[in-house]
Enzyme design. Structure first.
Site, PDB file in Angstrom:
ATOM      1  N   ALA A   1      45.273  39.770  36.279  1.00  0.00           N
ATOM      2  CA  ALA A   1      46.433  38.970  36.683  1.00  0.00           C
ATOM      3  C   ALA A   1      46.518  38.887  38.201  1.00  0.00           C
ATOM      4  O   ALA A   1      46.779  37.819  38.771  1.00  0.00           O
ATOM      5  CB  ALA A   1      47.713  39.567  36.116  1.00  0.00           C
ATOM      6  N   ASP A   2      46.300  40.004  38.868  1.00  0.00           N
ATOM      7  CA  ASP A   2      46.287  39.996  40.330  1.00  0.00           C
ATOM      8  C   ASP A   2      45.185  39.095  40.865  1.00  0.00           C
ATOM      9  O   ASP A   2      45.395  38.295  41.782  1.00  0.00           O
ATOM     10  CB  ASP A   2      46.057  41.420  40.852  1.00  0.00           C
ATOM     11  CG  ASP A   2      47.291  42.282  40.800  1.00  0.00           C
ATOM     12  OD1 ASP A   2      48.386  41.765  41.045  1.00  0.00           O
ATOM     13  OD2 ASP A   2      47.165  43.480  40.518  1.00  0.00           O
ATOM     14  N   LEU A   3      43.988  39.257  40.325  1.00  0.00           N
ATOM     15  CA  LEU A   3      42.848  38.494  40.833  1.00  0.00           C
ATOM     16  C   LEU A   3      43.026  37.003  40.597  1.00  0.00           C
ATOM     17  O   LEU A   3      42.756  36.182  41.483  1.00  0.00           O
ATOM     18  CB  LEU A   3      41.566  38.994  40.173  1.00  0.00           C
ATOM     19  CG  LEU A   3      41.191  40.435  40.516  1.00  0.00           C
ATOM     20  CD1 LEU A   3      40.076  40.929  39.605  1.00  0.00           C
ATOM     21  CD2 LEU A   3      40.792  40.563  41.970  1.00  0.00           C
TER      22      LEU A   3
ATOM     23  N   SER B   1      45.864  35.342  40.172  1.00  0.00           N
ATOM     24  CA  SER B   1      46.940  34.771  40.994  1.00  0.00           C
ATOM     25  C   SER B   1      46.469  34.603  42.435  1.00  0.00           C
ATOM     26  O   SER B   1      46.848  33.641  43.110  1.00  0.00           O
ATOM     27  CB  SER B   1      48.206  35.628  40.915  1.00  0.00           C
ATOM     28  OG  SER B   1      47.957  36.959  41.294  1.00  0.00           O
TER      29      SER B   1
END
Length: 408
Positions: free
Chosen positions: A186-188, A190
């Site tokens: 999810a971090d990557l 976004s």
């Protein structure tokens, strides 16, 4: 090691990249925002990372593993998302910190931030205030659940969002075995969506002369990659579930056991099914297996048939046989095997940087390559800078803002 290129690919004199001449002020921390800013740095932008004095980015303390001397350990997590940046420590609650940030904003093209909604406003740097300082500024803002709506107040952490956005319900051996993806996806994502949005906003700025705000979130990034699983819900009204290492809409497609391990295959068309059955002496029109829809409905039987055909083969000879038959196939590599794989180096996916504490270290490299459209020569950036030490570039940045020359 430096990026490896094929012997037949000419490399033009290294350029600064397609974002050369752009200044990015990276106010973000952890992973989503830093990953977006690193992507822009890979493309040639100058990226100045603003960190908290004393402690710096949270990821400087995320470990083990730590590497380097005991009195100055370096977190490999931080090294993964901060190459091609400069570091400047600023206390944004102080007059000096706010003054320096304002000077940077006056010169910047892009700001990246992933504070919870309202934090920058309280520091005096709302989006309106930043655009008052520099109307051409493109502001990338990343949150966990979105900037508005009933859940906007919640802190966003990758694994929490993997669960909340449904990804874990699709990942695992079955419906009762939800699993997280092995990287903070999810971090990557976004960060990737954010960088994509910034580039689009910079392109539009060429037409309008005005900057704008680009917003995304961990929630949005995961919903954005639901793909066919999303339309299975919204259009077909069905609820997808995890089903291990086999594709929900194509069969056979997945991980299959053989005599000494397993291999993966992708039989994504009836032509490939015919080739596969011919190679292994199977009946392509067997009852319940003649079409992809039949095979999906009878997946357990397909798995049994394929694994029975594979049972007499070790993995390497089996992969050779599948390749000869034109069937897409592959092994499951460990990450150690991946980073020793010659194909990785050939694609520029390993880069060497000179770290001020660690010396020469090899990092995973950027995934984009650029080529001249006439000569076919590669323009991809060939040299990269190491993730910075905390406040490493304070003197040179402050001198630059003051119009002074330095040797840094």
């Amino acid at each position: 090691m430096t990026s490896a290129l094929t012997e037949t690919t000419p490399v033009l004199q290294a350029t600064a990249g397609p974002l050369a001449g752009h200044l990015v002020v990276d106010l973000s921390r952890a992973l989503a925002g830093p990953h977006a800013a690193m992507m822009m740095g890979d493309l040639g932008a100058r990226v100045i990372k603003i960190e908290n004095p004393g402690t710096g980015d949270d990821t400087r303390g995320w470990g083990p593993p730590f590497v380097g001397p005991e009195d100055d350990p370096q977190a490999t997590y931080f090294l993964s998302c901060n190459r091609n940046k400069e570091s400047l420590a600023l206390d944004l609650k102080s007059d000096d910190g706010r003054m320096v940030l304002r000077q940077l904003l006056e010169r910047a093209d892009v700001v990246v931030e992933n504070f919870r909604p309202g934090v920058l406003d309280r520091l005096g740097f709302s989006t309106n205030a930043m655009h008052g300082i520099n109307p051409r500024l493109v502001i990338l803002s990343i949150t966990g659940f979105g900037h508005d709506g009933p859940e906007s107040h919640r802190s966003g952490y990758d694994q929490i969002l993997q669960g909340e956005a449904g990804l874990m319900s699709l990942t695992g051996s079955g419906p009762q075995d939800p699993q997280r993806v092995g990287v903070p996806i999810a971090d990557l994502l976004s960060g990737m969506y954010g960088a994509y949005g910034v580039v689009a906003a910079l392109l539009e700025r060429e037409r309008t002369g005005q900057g704008q705000v680009v917003r995304t979130s961990l929630l949005a990034s995961l919903v954005g990659v639901h793909a066919f699983q999303g339309t299975k819900v919204t259009v077909a009204g069905e609820a997808p579930e995890a089903q291990g290492n086999h594709h929900p809409s194509i069969a056979p497609y997945g991980l299959f056991r053989c005599r000494d391990g397993s291999v993966q295959i992708s039989v994504g068309s009836e032509k490939l099914w015919a080739a596969f059955t011919s190679a292994f002496g199977l009946d392509p029109a067997a009852e319940g297996l003649a079409t992809n829809a039949d095979r999906v409905r009878n997946r357990s039987r397909v798995i049994d048939v394929v694994e029975a055909a594979f049972s007499g083969y070790d993995a390497e000879p089996l992969l050779a046989k599948l390749s000869a038959a034109g069937i897409p196939a592959g092994k499951v590599r460990s990450l150690k095997e991946v980073y020793e794989w010659p194909q990785l180096a050939s694609q520029g996916l390993l880069v060497e940087v000179d770290h001020p504490v660690l010396g020469p270290v090899t990092l995973p490299g950027p995934p984009l390559r650029f080529f001249d459209n006439t000569a076919g020569a590669e323009w991809t950036r060939q040299t990269h800078t190491a993730p910075p030490l905390l406040d490493q570039h304070s003197h040179s940045i402050r001198a630059w803002l003051a119009g002074e020359e330095t040797d840094d």
